[in-house]
Design a protein around this motif. Sequence first.
Motif, PDB file in Angstrom:
ATOM      1  N   SER B 103      59.195   5.156   1.285  1.00  0.00           N
ATOM      2  CA  SER B 103      60.267   5.591   0.378  1.00  0.00           C
ATOM      3  C   SER B 103      59.726   5.779  -1.029  1.00  0.00           C
ATOM      4  O   SER B 103      60.028   6.779  -1.700  1.00  0.00           O
ATOM      5  CB  SER B 103      61.391   4.557   0.315  1.00  0.00           C
ATOM      6  N   LEU B 107      59.626   9.329  -2.892  1.00  0.00           N
ATOM      7  CA  LEU B 107      60.306   9.410  -4.181  1.00  0.00           C
ATOM      8  C   LEU B 107      59.349   9.908  -5.268  1.00  0.00           C
ATOM      9  O   LEU B 107      59.674  10.822  -6.037  1.00  0.00           O
ATOM     10  CB  LEU B 107      60.823   8.021  -4.549  1.00  0.00           C
ATOM     11  N   LEU B 161      73.870  -2.453  -7.712  1.00  0.00           N
ATOM     12  CA  LEU B 161      72.948  -2.546  -6.588  1.00  0.00           C
ATOM     13  C   LEU B 161      72.518  -3.990  -6.389  1.00  0.00           C
ATOM     14  O   LEU B 161      72.497  -4.769  -7.348  1.00  0.00           O
ATOM     15  CB  LEU B 161      71.711  -1.670  -6.858  1.00  0.00           C
ATOM     16  N   ARG B 185      70.375   0.835   2.616  1.00  0.00           N
ATOM     17  CA  ARG B 185      69.954   1.907   1.713  1.00  0.00           C
ATOM     18  C   ARG B 185      70.098   1.478   0.259  1.00  0.00           C
ATOM     19  O   ARG B 185      69.233   1.748  -0.570  1.00  0.00           O
ATOM     20  CB  ARG B 185      70.795   3.165   1.973  1.00  0.00           C
ATOM     21  N   ARG B 186      71.223   0.782  -0.021  1.00  0.00           N
ATOM     22  CA  ARG B 186      71.422   0.345  -1.403  1.00  0.00           C
ATOM     23  C   ARG B 186      70.354  -0.654  -1.824  1.00  0.00           C
ATOM     24  O   ARG B 186      69.869  -0.626  -2.962  1.00  0.00           O
ATOM     25  CB  ARG B 186      72.813  -0.292  -1.556  1.00  0.00           C
ATOM     26  N   ILE B 189      66.908   0.980  -2.941  1.00  0.00           N
ATOM     27  CA  ILE B 189      66.773   1.840  -4.123  1.00  0.00           C
ATOM     28  C   ILE B 189      65.914   1.204  -5.214  1.00  0.00           C
ATOM     29  O   ILE B 189      64.900   1.767  -5.645  1.00  0.00           O
ATOM     30  CB  ILE B 189      68.174   2.200  -4.680  1.00  0.00           C
TER      31      ILE B 189
END
Lengths: 322, 324
Positions: B103, B107, B161, B185-186, B189
């Motif tokens: 991720s 990103l 979050l 998913r949260r 981040i």
Amino acid sequence: MALLDVIDLVVEFPTRRGTLRALDGISFSIEPGEILGVVGESGAGKSLTGSAIIGLLEPPGRVASGQIQFEGSRIDRLSPAQMRPIRGRQIGAIFQDPLTTLDPLMSVGRQLVETMQTHLKLSDRDARARAVQWLEEVGIPAAAERVEAYPHQFSGGMRQRVVIALALCAEPKLVIADEPTTALDVSIQSQIISLLKRLTESHGTSVMLVTHDMGVIAETCDRVAVMYAGRIAEIGPVADVVRTPSHPYTEGLMGSIPSLEARVERLRQIDGAMPRLGAIPQGCAFNPRCGRTIARCFTHRPDLMPAGATQAACWLVGGGAA
Amino acid sequence: MFAFILARLLQSVPVLLAVAFISYGMFAFVGDPVTAMLGQDFTAAERQAMIHQLGLDQPFYLQYLHFLWNVLHGDFGLSYRLARPVGELIAERLPATMELAVSAAVLSLLIGVPLGVFTGINRNSALARGLMTLSLIGVSLPTFLIGILLILVFAVLLGWLPSFGRGDVVHFSHWSTGLLTSSGRRALILPAITLGMFQMTLILRLVRSEMLEVMRSDHIKFARARGLSEHAIHFHHALSNTLIPVITIVGLQLGMLIAFSIVTETVFQWPGMGLLLVQSIGVADIPVMSTYLLLIAVVFVVINLVVDLLYFAVDPRLRSQGGR
């Protein structure tokens, strides 16, 4: 009407120590189908003239005054977006070093297809077929197979042929060839020049041929412009400029060409070097190196004046001696 | 191409052996796992029994060969701390770390490359200058500080979050993922941004400087002279010519992301390999540490191989020299 009219063109480079005038009032025109040669020492402004016409002056260089007219309309004040359809489609360009002018990561066929499809409405298939045709036309053997090849798979001379195909593939009316043979092997140079001449002749394309090589000029061009220190020293039909040069600088240039017939012990050379842009003398820029100066040469700068069949920027031809 | 891959894999064998030797040797002489495992009260006899049970009374080279032999059979030993097979422990933690690292890499690529292209093309615009200044912060701020700042702002002050953990995960046999649940998913981040921040700014600056270089080249000038569109010039001709150095750096950085997600995982209590490693180091859990290092070495070897293969895909000049 001339195809290209350059009128009193001035190109300047702003620097920290003041503005340098790299082109100082250049005027010439190119007729449809004509080949104009441009010669001069390095730094005389030959390539810069070409870059200015195609609108690719390296910043901070800029057209400070004067006009460039293509088919009667000005192109020197156009935005990049307005200039883009002219580049390639109306005015093509060929650069000096074929080893660096092609994208190394894209096959030559795709580069041709991309260029043609940018300017012409062509289906993928037609564009591909045309790409092969163009490669054949510039003399690439086995063009149908080599259309997929990458630039590194071609020799220098072959790459310059590809560059010529790329410059001509959208059928521009004018091609600016900026020292197209300087980076090539001597044995290849004449092949490339005759290819360029043959192709532009058959497509009716005008050429502005920038070169150091007076031999190439004499063989190829219709007219020639001799540049010195950002100005045109002499311009006229090739035969007249070569045989009966009017400007002392042109005379000097002709004298420095080795001849096969006349045996000379030592070639003549022009003493000294061209002045730097920041240190151009008053009067005629050529006066420190000229053997035939008169008083006026040191005070007033000569413009182009009729001198027989040619025009020369010299007081000796313009009645300045009187 | 096949011969090339085979040669590369063979070359990696001595590398992996050396890494195994160094990691095992290094850890064998640091710390005292026995004391840590026995706790406060123990007799000398108990200690001796434990040492014998762990095989620590054998000469070092025997221990190493034993370790190696077992590794070749897929047995990475028992964790001293948790008394569970190391292979199992790592397999449990691997998905969390991979998810975080990938991720972060995605990103950083998705943001870094376009911004690099933008700042390379519009280098004098105010926005590009601002981005360059901001990127300096990204390059120079330490990861843990970025993590703590993000937690402070988005978890503590704004409460948007979660500040730690991985949220709910979904299991597929040996793999687990948090990407399928909203809490997963949260939770991803903030750690992903923290981990990817440095890489993103690095990629941005790299792509920018490569773009500046390529945009000056003759073939771009020739593309301009042919009247190609800005889009074609920037993306077909310029960006592709920046890819070789970018692939190199991104590949190495992906390895870094996986290997050194330790700090981020610690800050966010992310249940990945990095956190496992930190906990293992505390009690000198040699099998876990050695296996971890070995795994990281494998990761780097694989990534380097992939990078080399990508070179071939990108650059036709390399394809014609070797490879076939």
